[in-house]
Design a protein around this motif. Structure first.
Motif, PDB file in Angstrom:
ATOM      1  N   UNK A   1     -52.997 -90.886   4.978  1.00  0.00           N
ATOM      2  CA  UNK A   1     -54.013 -92.127   4.863  1.00  0.00           C
ATOM      3  C   UNK A   1     -54.397 -92.375   3.473  1.00  0.00           C
ATOM      4  N   UNK A   2     -54.028 -91.569   2.546  1.00  0.00           N
ATOM      5  CA  UNK A   2     -54.300 -91.783   1.062  1.00  0.00           C
ATOM      6  C   UNK A   2     -52.834 -91.841   0.621  1.00  0.00           C
ATOM      7  N   UNK A   3     -53.090 -92.632  -0.694  1.00  0.00           N
ATOM      8  CA  UNK A   3     -51.941 -92.820  -1.383  1.00  0.00           C
ATOM      9  C   UNK A   3     -52.135 -92.030  -2.964  1.00  0.00           C
ATOM     10  N   UNK A   4     -51.181 -91.157  -3.064  1.00  0.00           N
ATOM     11  CA  UNK A   4     -51.291 -90.294  -4.325  1.00  0.00           C
ATOM     12  C   UNK A   4     -51.110 -91.164  -5.631  1.00  0.00           C
ATOM     13  N   UNK A   5     -51.688 -91.093  -6.648  1.00  0.00           N
ATOM     14  CA  UNK A   5     -51.620 -92.145  -7.574  1.00  0.00           C
ATOM     15  C   UNK A   5     -51.221 -91.415  -9.084  1.00  0.00           C
ATOM     16  N   UNK A   6     -51.773 -89.841  -8.994  1.00  0.00           N
ATOM     17  CA  UNK A   6     -51.411 -89.224 -10.020  1.00  0.00           C
ATOM     18  C   UNK A   6     -51.776 -87.644  -9.597  1.00  0.00           C
ATOM     19  N   UNK A   7     -51.084 -86.582 -10.155  1.00  0.00           N
ATOM     20  CA  UNK A   7     -51.486 -85.177  -9.807  1.00  0.00           C
ATOM     21  C   UNK A   7     -50.639 -84.285 -10.862  1.00  0.00           C
ATOM     22  N   UNK A   8     -51.168 -83.051 -11.077  1.00  0.00           N
ATOM     23  CA  UNK A   8     -50.709 -82.005 -11.686  1.00  0.00           C
ATOM     24  C   UNK A   8     -50.776 -80.638 -10.987  1.00  0.00           C
ATOM     25  N   UNK A   9     -49.930 -80.167 -10.738  1.00  0.00           N
ATOM     26  CA  UNK A   9     -49.900 -78.688  -9.860  1.00  0.00           C
ATOM     27  C   UNK A   9     -49.571 -77.571 -10.977  1.00  0.00           C
ATOM     28  N   UNK A  10     -49.459 -77.680 -12.173  1.00  0.00           N
ATOM     29  CA  UNK A  10     -49.461 -76.700 -13.079  1.00  0.00           C
ATOM     30  C   UNK A  10     -48.526 -75.714 -13.063  1.00  0.00           C
ATOM     31  N   UNK A  11     -47.386 -75.967 -12.407  1.00  0.00           N
ATOM     32  CA  UNK A  11     -46.162 -75.351 -12.480  1.00  0.00           C
ATOM     33  C   UNK A  11     -45.391 -75.159 -13.852  1.00  0.00           C
ATOM     34  N   UNK A  12     -45.043 -73.742 -14.094  1.00  0.00           N
ATOM     35  CA  UNK A  12     -44.450 -73.615 -15.619  1.00  0.00           C
ATOM     36  C   UNK A  12     -44.363 -72.339 -15.679  1.00  0.00           C
ATOM     37  N   UNK A  13     -44.040 -71.820 -16.939  1.00  0.00           N
ATOM     38  CA  UNK A  13     -43.809 -70.527 -17.491  1.00  0.00           C
ATOM     39  C   UNK A  13     -44.975 -69.992 -17.854  1.00  0.00           C
ATOM     40  N   UNK A  14     -45.080 -68.655 -17.803  1.00  0.00           N
ATOM     41  CA  UNK A  14     -46.603 -68.239 -18.279  1.00  0.00           C
ATOM     42  C   UNK A  14     -46.744 -68.348 -19.832  1.00  0.00           C
ATOM     43  N   UNK A  15     -47.872 -68.739 -20.110  1.00  0.00           N
ATOM     44  CA  UNK A  15     -48.530 -69.068 -21.519  1.00  0.00           C
ATOM     45  C   UNK A  15     -47.930 -70.125 -22.046  1.00  0.00           C
ATOM     46  N   UNK A  16     -47.224 -71.182 -21.263  1.00  0.00           N
ATOM     47  CA  UNK A  16     -46.977 -72.435 -21.749  1.00  0.00           C
ATOM     48  C   UNK A  16     -48.119 -73.327 -21.480  1.00  0.00           C
ATOM     49  N   UNK A  17     -48.188 -74.514 -22.445  1.00  0.00           N
ATOM     50  CA  UNK A  17     -49.339 -75.214 -22.701  1.00  0.00           C
ATOM     51  C   UNK A  17     -49.228 -76.181 -21.460  1.00  0.00           C
ATOM     52  N   UNK A  18     -50.661 -76.934 -21.095  1.00  0.00           N
ATOM     53  CA  UNK A  18     -50.508 -77.859 -19.979  1.00  0.00           C
ATOM     54  C   UNK A  18     -49.523 -79.145 -20.420  1.00  0.00           C
ATOM     55  N   UNK A  19     -48.960 -79.767 -19.450  1.00  0.00           N
ATOM     56  CA  UNK A  19     -48.137 -80.917 -19.710  1.00  0.00           C
ATOM     57  C   UNK A  19     -48.980 -81.971 -20.716  1.00  0.00           C
ATOM     58  N   UNK A  20     -48.110 -82.201 -21.898  1.00  0.00           N
ATOM     59  CA  UNK A  20     -48.412 -83.182 -22.976  1.00  0.00           C
ATOM     60  C   UNK A  20     -48.625 -84.698 -22.296  1.00  0.00           C
ATOM     61  N   UNK A  21     -47.529 -84.624 -21.287  1.00  0.00           N
ATOM     62  CA  UNK A  21     -47.499 -86.025 -20.742  1.00  0.00           C
ATOM     63  C   UNK A  21     -48.992 -86.446 -20.076  1.00  0.00           C
TER      64      UNK A  21
END
Length: 490
Positions: A46-66
């Motif tokens: 019933x909801x439309x996803x507009x934006x998200x981040x699930x924080x997948x990535x290598x250990x000690x990498x910074x969050x997505x700069x995008x």
């Protein structure tokens, strides 16, 4: 304690904190809401996803700069020190303080060095347009485990998941008028979540600042510190009156409706471009100190992170995450060099019907050169060549019978729409007379200060801020077909 009066601050009264502590001591602890990272953002029928981040990535990498920008230091450039809240940590971009954990979580970790200095992490979304669509609902949600520390070892811990009105960016002195939604915050390892709305003026006002309109409750099942819980905020424009709601694990624990606030306060909080999201873990400050004593203490234990599994923004109904202001221009702002101030906070090339907005009182303070709860008017998407001239304006201002009120204007230019104000002009304040009726405040008062330089606008922005620099009363500014600014672009 905090000295600034115009900064987002996320603070609750001693009474609320002690109430939450009592609830914690009385609550039964069972297992619920716990578990590792899900690995994805959950489906929400019933909801439309507009934006998200699930924080997948290598250990000690910074969050997505995008998706995110990392805040550093002890405050925004030109903003109040210690982020305006008295917190003591130095925010860094080090993966020691803010990074992915390699297991699907963002990890924000406070650390203390041998000299007793604290560091931690704070990030905010690049996007600042999260807004409920007209006739629809906005949903902001995150699955979070608070730092797993309690008792004396937790004194001074202040994790938060929250949102700020977009006009705060580049200003840093227009809080709380632009709005703040505290979706989840906690203090000192207490088994409670707080949800708070900040709005209006500070101190006092319709949102009882600096406390805000808030509520708290224990986390369902497992404690807030020992398990992941889902924290959700909804801004519902599909109901009358419009409503704001706070949830933990789908359980409603706080709400504010539009009819609890005056029309101007609600409009200032909702009629701008939208909100940006923040995640941070502060140490010390006004909220932890509300329990009494100095925090942190020698017993406070560093290194206990806040973990964030995902953050998502959804909408339903209406037309999307963003929409034009409720009083939009009927032609693009770039089609004219003369822009009219509009009641919904816009600048329009075509004038609309006469109206007025209220400018908050300076409360006896002096804010000469520093915007204090200003009325803000913005035009975006302007592409025009600089003509070599200077800014001109004609603002209709009135303070009624109030003595010694002075309105002040600041005009700012973001030449490329990248969020950086390349040229800012602050004019000397205009002392209105104590007689009912509008007076003309123009650029003839002269520049008090200016920064940067003019240049061609390419998808640029123009912002006009008006506030009371002095005095003890509110003022009125005429908008629509009354007040205009002429920008030097042909």
């Amino acid at each position: 304690m905090r000295t600034s009066r115009t900064t987002p601050h996320r603070r609750i009264t001693v009474l609320a904190a002690l109430t939450a502590l009592a609830l914690t001591l009385a609550g039964a602890i069972t297992v619920a809401g716990s578990g590792p990272a899900r690995g994805d953002v959950p489906a929400t029928p019933g909801w439309n996803l507009q934006w998200s981040d699930d924080f997948n990535g290598a250990n000690r990498s910074l969050p997505s700069s995008a998706n995110w920008q990392i805040d550093t230091g002890h405050g925004y450039p030109g903003g109040p020190g210690n982020w305006g809240t008295g917190e003591i940590q130095d925010y860094t971009a080090s993966p020691d303080n803010v990074s992915l954990d390699g297991s699907g979580n963002l990890r924000i970790t406070p650390l203390r060095d041998g000299a007793g200095n604290w560091t931690s992490g704070r990030i905010e979304t690049k996007r600042a347009d999260f807004k409920a669509p007209a006739g629809g609902t906005l949903r902001i949600e995150g699955r979070v485990q608070m730092p797993n520390v309690t008792g004396n070892a937790a004194l001074g811990y202040w994790p938060a998941f929250w949102a700020l009105g977009s006009p705060y960016r580049g200003n840093y002195w227009n809080w709380p008028g632009i709005g703040e939604f505290d979706i989840m915050e906690n203090v000192n390892g207490i088994n409670s979540v707080w949800g708070v709305l900040h709005c209006g003026v500070n101190p006092g006002g319709p949102c009882n600042e600096t406390t805000g309109l808030g509520n708290s409750r224990t986390c369902p099942g497992a404690s807030c510190q020992s398990a992941f819980h889902t924290y959700r905020f909804e801004w519902d424009r599909a109901v009358t009156p419009n409503a704001l709601r706070w949830y933990v694990d789908d359980q409603l624990f706080h709400s504010v409706t539009q009819n609890q606030l005056d029309a101007t306060t609600w409009a200032n909080m909702t009629d701008h471009a939208g909100y940006f999201l923040l995640l941070n873990l502060a140490i010390g400050g006004a909220f932890p100190n509300a329990l009494g004593g100095s925090t942190p203490t020698a017993e406070t234990v560093p290194g206990r992170p806040m973990l964030i599994d995902y953050v998502g923004v959804w909408t339903k109904g209406g037309g999307g995450t963003t929409e034009p202001p409720t009083d939009p221009p009927t032609d693009p702002p770039s089609s004219s060099s003369t822009l009219a101030l509009r009641s919904a906070g816009g600048l329009g090339a075509t004038q609309s019907a006469a109206s007025s907005v209220t400018v908050a009182s300076a409360g006896g303070g002096t804010y000469d050169g520093s915007p204090h709860s200003p009325q803000t008017f913005t035009a975006t998407g302007i592409t025009r060549a600089y003509d070599g001239g200077s800014t001109q304006f004609d603002v209709f201002a009135d303070s009624g019978t109030t003595i010694a009120n002075g309105q002040q204007v600041r005009v700012s230019y973001d030449r490329t729409g990248d969020g950086i104000w390349d040229r800012t002009e602050t004019y000397h304040y205009f002392a209105t007379d104590p007689v009912n009726g509008y007076e003309h405040y123009t650029q003839a008062k002269g520049l008090m200060s200016s920064t940067g330089s003019h240049g061609n606008l390419v998808n640029g922005k123009v912002k006009v801020e008006i506030w009371n620099a002095i005095g003890n009363g509110t003022s009125t500014v005429g908008v629509g077909n009354q007040s205009v600014v002429h920008i030097p672009y042909g």
